[in-house]
Design a protein around this motif. Structure first.
Motif, PDB file in Angstrom:
ATOM      1  N   GLY A   1      58.596 -46.917 -30.028  1.00 36.95           N
ATOM      2  CA  GLY A   1      57.870 -45.694 -29.731  1.00 36.95           C
ATOM      3  C   GLY A   1      56.363 -45.859 -29.578  1.00 36.95           C
ATOM      4  O   GLY A   1      55.603 -44.968 -29.934  1.00 36.95           O
ATOM      5  N   PHE A   2      55.899 -46.987 -29.038  1.00 31.33           N
ATOM      6  CA  PHE A   2      54.468 -47.195 -28.827  1.00 31.33           C
ATOM      7  C   PHE A   2      53.941 -46.304 -27.718  1.00 31.33           C
ATOM      8  O   PHE A   2      54.565 -46.163 -26.682  1.00 31.33           O
ATOM      9  N   LYS A   3      52.774 -45.732 -27.948  1.00 33.99           N
ATOM     10  CA  LYS A   3      52.052 -45.038 -26.884  1.00 33.99           C
ATOM     11  C   LYS A   3      50.892 -45.912 -26.425  1.00 33.99           C
ATOM     12  O   LYS A   3      50.478 -45.856 -25.293  1.00 33.99           O
ATOM     13  N   MET A   4      50.373 -46.720 -27.350  1.00 35.14           N
ATOM     14  CA  MET A   4      49.321 -47.691 -27.055  1.00 35.14           C
ATOM     15  C   MET A   4      49.703 -49.002 -27.739  1.00 35.14           C
ATOM     16  O   MET A   4      50.379 -49.002 -28.758  1.00 35.14           O
TER      17      MET A   4
ATOM     18  N   ALA B   1      55.134 -55.634 -26.570  1.00 36.73           N
ATOM     19  CA  ALA B   1      55.061 -54.202 -26.885  1.00 36.73           C
ATOM     20  C   ALA B   1      55.721 -53.373 -25.790  1.00 36.73           C
ATOM     21  O   ALA B   1      56.428 -52.404 -26.082  1.00 36.73           O
ATOM     22  N   ARG B   2      55.532 -53.766 -24.530  1.00 40.72           N
ATOM     23  CA  ARG B   2      56.174 -53.038 -23.429  1.00 40.72           C
ATOM     24  C   ARG B   2      57.695 -53.170 -23.511  1.00 40.72           C
ATOM     25  O   ARG B   2      58.408 -52.199 -23.311  1.00 40.72           O
ATOM     26  N   CYS B   3      58.186 -54.368 -23.789  1.00 41.21           N
ATOM     27  CA  CYS B   3      59.636 -54.580 -23.901  1.00 41.21           C
ATOM     28  C   CYS B   3      60.231 -53.765 -25.045  1.00 41.21           C
ATOM     29  O   CYS B   3      61.355 -53.274 -24.953  1.00 41.21           O
TER      30      CYS B   3
END
Length: 80
Positions: free
Chosen positions: A56-59, A48-50
């Motif tokens: 557009g993830f915030k969490m 998810a970080r990559c």
């Protein structure tokens, strides 16, 4: 897993000398049900970080359905 999860997408999407890309490693670890839940969760978070700049993830989502959908849409479909 932790080191791969710190890479930006541009670096995680390139494998060494044609080898497995870090992003592929994170995905395969995240969905491998034979791995422990802790390792799978860390791999999913790293993935998810990559991908955060692309998705557009915030969490980080709790389940792996988003990862499976991304893999199918952005990796499998593009290989065809």
């Amino acid at each position: 897993v932790r080191m791969c999860g710190q890479l930006k997408f541009e670096h995680a999407n390139v494998g060494p000398s044609g080898g497995q890309r870090p992003i592929e490693f994170l995905y395969s670890t995240a969905i491998d049900e034979s791995e422990g839940d802790g390792l799978r969760r860390i791999a999913l978070e790293g993935l998810a970080r990559c991908l955060s700049s692309k998705l557009g993830f915030k969490m980080v989502p709790v389940d792996d359905e988003w990862a499976r959908a991304w893999w199918k849409r952005d990796v499998v479909e593009r290989r065809r």
